[in-house]
Design a protein around this motif. Sequence first.
Motif, mmCIF file in Angstrom:
data_model
loop_
_atom_site.group_PDB
_atom_site.id
_atom_site.type_symbol
_atom_site.label_atom_id
_atom_site.label_comp_id
_atom_site.label_asym_id
_atom_site.label_seq_id
_atom_site.Cartn_x
_atom_site.Cartn_y
_atom_site.Cartn_z
ATOM 1 N N ILE A 21 33.333 0.661 33.277
ATOM 2 C CA ILE A 21 32.137 -0.165 33.143
ATOM 3 C C ILE A 21 31.385 0.328 31.918
ATOM 4 O O ILE A 21 31.114 1.521 31.779
ATOM 5 N N SER A 22 31.097 -0.614 31.008
ATOM 6 C CA SER A 22 30.446 -0.283 29.742
ATOM 7 C C SER A 22 29.093 -0.969 29.650
ATOM 8 O O SER A 22 28.931 -2.110 30.070
ATOM 9 N N ASN A 23 28.156 -0.253 29.058
ATOM 10 C CA ASN A 23 26.815 -0.787 28.805
ATOM 11 C C ASN A 23 26.675 -0.880 27.288
ATOM 12 O O ASN A 23 26.366 0.108 26.629
ATOM 13 N N GLU A 24 26.921 -2.061 26.753
ATOM 14 C CA GLU A 24 26.883 -2.226 25.298
ATOM 15 C C GLU A 24 25.465 -2.139 24.747
ATOM 16 O O GLU A 24 25.219 -1.449 23.775
ATOM 17 N N GLY A 82 25.238 2.044 25.363
ATOM 18 C CA GLY A 82 26.287 2.585 24.496
ATOM 19 C C GLY A 82 27.307 3.442 25.218
ATOM 20 O O GLY A 82 28.247 3.920 24.596
ATOM 21 N N GLU A 83 27.168 3.631 26.528
ATOM 22 C CA GLU A 83 28.094 4.477 27.286
ATOM 23 C C GLU A 83 29.050 3.644 28.120
ATOM 24 O O GLU A 83 28.766 2.501 28.476
ATOM 25 N N SER A 84 30.171 4.283 28.471
ATOM 26 C CA SER A 84 31.155 3.722 29.390
ATOM 27 C C SER A 84 31.536 4.801 30.383
ATOM 28 O O SER A 84 31.624 5.973 30.012
ATOM 29 N N LEU A 85 31.753 4.404 31.645
ATOM 30 C CA LEU A 85 32.199 5.356 32.664
ATOM 31 C C LEU A 85 33.427 4.805 33.372
ATOM 32 O O LEU A 85 33.500 3.609 33.670
ATOM 33 N N PRO A 86 34.397 5.703 33.670
ATOM 34 C CA PRO A 86 35.586 5.276 34.406
ATOM 35 C C PRO A 86 35.361 5.380 35.915
ATOM 36 O O PRO A 86 34.614 6.244 36.390
#
Length: 117
Positions: A21-24, A82-86
């Motif tokens: 899940i990414s937060n652009e 700007g982060e992404s988490l698996p």
Amino acid sequence: MTVTITQLQREGKMTTLSLTISNEDGPSWRIGNDLGKGPTDYTVGGLSLVDAGNAKRYRPGRTGHFACLCSTTSGSVVIDEGESLPFYATFAAPPPDVTKVHVEVPGFGIMSDVPIA
């Protein structure tokens, strides 16, 4: 927020879904129980695989102590701009002749015809 399925892998009687899940460019998101199965489920236990051909929904497995076989979202799991988490969730495997399923992610909708590797 964007959900990307990175892998849906069958291994024997189990299938593991891996996603990111990414937060652009949005505000920070403290996930909490948003992806869980209820108000006290701080996991991604609300994810499901849907086998439309056999009219069956698969939920992540649980241990004898009801712990989800999936990523936890308890505490300070936050996706900042700007982060992404698996994340991952493990399910019972659909029958071997099922090669694609729909993946449902709470709050994000359904991704259709995801191939099972």
